[in-house]
Scaffold this active site. Structure first.
Site, PDB file in Angstrom:
ATOM      1  N   SER A 168      43.366  52.643  48.918  1.00  0.00           N
ATOM      2  CA  SER A 168      43.047  52.537  47.500  1.00  0.00           C
ATOM      3  C   SER A 168      44.152  51.768  46.762  1.00  0.00           C
ATOM      4  CB  SER A 168      42.812  53.931  46.919  1.00  0.00           C
ATOM      5  OG  SER A 168      42.137  53.853  45.692  1.00  0.00           O
ATOM      6  N   ASP A 267      31.286  53.517  48.764  1.00  0.00           N
ATOM      7  CA  ASP A 267      32.484  53.481  47.919  1.00  0.00           C
ATOM      8  C   ASP A 267      32.291  52.432  46.830  1.00  0.00           C
ATOM      9  OD1 ASP A 267      35.063  53.374  46.867  1.00  0.00           O
ATOM     10  OD2 ASP A 267      35.963  52.523  48.669  1.00  0.00           O
TER      11      ASP A 267
END
Length: 324
Positions: A168, A267
């Site tokens: 991330s 995602d």
């Protein structure tokens, strides 16, 4: 004149927030409701036999790390070293959190590598680009151990196989550290071999793929960047978050020889990961490039559930990346 006892107390109010993620109060308090609890290192972890300990890298600025060492009994060769940058939007999570500690106990046992999980400074107390400097300094510290052997655990590491990785926001840090590595030498002649991008965070003023439609400027990736780096030249099109921004350095300058970009099908950052992979592929960068996708999983599933079937599949794929 009123005494201190009779003076009205100044009300504490919220001065900035990303709802459910972070709140900054007028008295300087910062609340991070999603922060996982911190846990001590383990020597060793009873299930995986992975040992861990915490080390100080720098006192000014404050940079530390949690080191993970696989079980070495019966091993006669040195193992790869992975310098890792945790996720959390640059403003929460920790190398010392239960979330990452559980993940790396599993990860190190399956990959047979040493992990140096970096505790970098967080926004908003330390706005970007502080974390990029911290993570470069941590990588440089690891490289320096190849000659001074100050950290005994790293003696078991192969300094010809140093990797960086992150998930991330940590994947974004991987990009920025790898770009710096393309123009700046590490200590002791150490070369960065590879980079692992797990569900990396990138953004830009123009939406792509699933970002398209109304409300892009109100989306979490957009809001997070303005929160953690409010003074960023170019705003959301700063090259640190938009590697394809006008004037951004070419991705052919990435300072490693192999890259794997990992994405998850459901995602919200999935399309940005593929966008980054395709941009590197078109850039003229000369290394080995791979894309790994797990179609039916969400953001950083392997961090939240490191012993799940899909997480172990990904970790075993990363083991091949680290060893071949």
């Amino acid at each position: 004149m009123a005494s201190a006892d009779t003076e009205e107390k100044v009300a504490v109010v919220t001065v900035a927030e990303i709802p459910t993620y972070i709140k900054v109060l007028s008295d300087g308090t910062v609340e991070r409701p999603r922060q996982a609890p911190l846990v001590p290192p383990s020597n060793p972890d009873p299930q995986t036999k992975v040992s861990s300990k915490d080390v100080i890298i720098s006192h000014n600025p404050t940079i530390s790390a949690r080191l993970y060492l696989p079980e070495l009994e019966g091993q006669h060769h040195k193992v790869p070293i992975l310098v890792y940058f945790h996720g959390g939007g640059f403003f929460f999570e920790s190398a010392f959190s239960q979330l990452y500690h559980h993940h790396f106990n599993t990860f190190v046992s399956l990959t047979n590598c040493i992990v140096v999980s970096v505790e970098y400074r967080l926004a908003p107390e330390h706005p970007l680009p502080a974390c990029y400097h911290d993570c470069w300094d941590a990588l440089s510290w690891v490289a320096s151990q190849s000659s001074n052997n100050a950290e005994p655990w790293l003696i078991h590491g192969d300094f010809n196989r140093i990797f960086i990785g992150g998930d991330s926001a940590g994947g974004n840090i991987v990009h920025n550290v790898a770009m710096r590595g393309g123009s700046e030498a590490l200590p002791c002649g150490v070369k960065l071999v590879g980079a692992i991008f797990s569900h990396p965070y990138f953004c830009s003023s123009y939406p792509i793929g699933s970002e398209s439609g109304t409300g892009h400027e109100q989306s979490l990736p957009y809001v997070v960047w303005n929160f953690v780096y409010p003074s960023a030249p170019g705003g959301i099109d700063n090259p640190m978050v938009n590697p394809l921004a006008p004037g951004a350095p070419s991705l052919d300058k990435l300072g490693c020889s192999k890259i794997i970009v990992c994405v998850a099908g459901i995602d919200k950052l999935r399309d940005r990961g593929v966008w980054y992979y395709e941009a590197v592929n078109k850039s003229g960068w000369q290394g080995e490039l791979e894309l790994f996708e797990e179609t039916a999983e969400d953001h950083v599933y392997h961090i939240f559930h490191p012993q799940s079937e899909k997480a172990i599949k990904l970790i075993k794929r990363l083991a091949l990346f680290l060893h071949h």
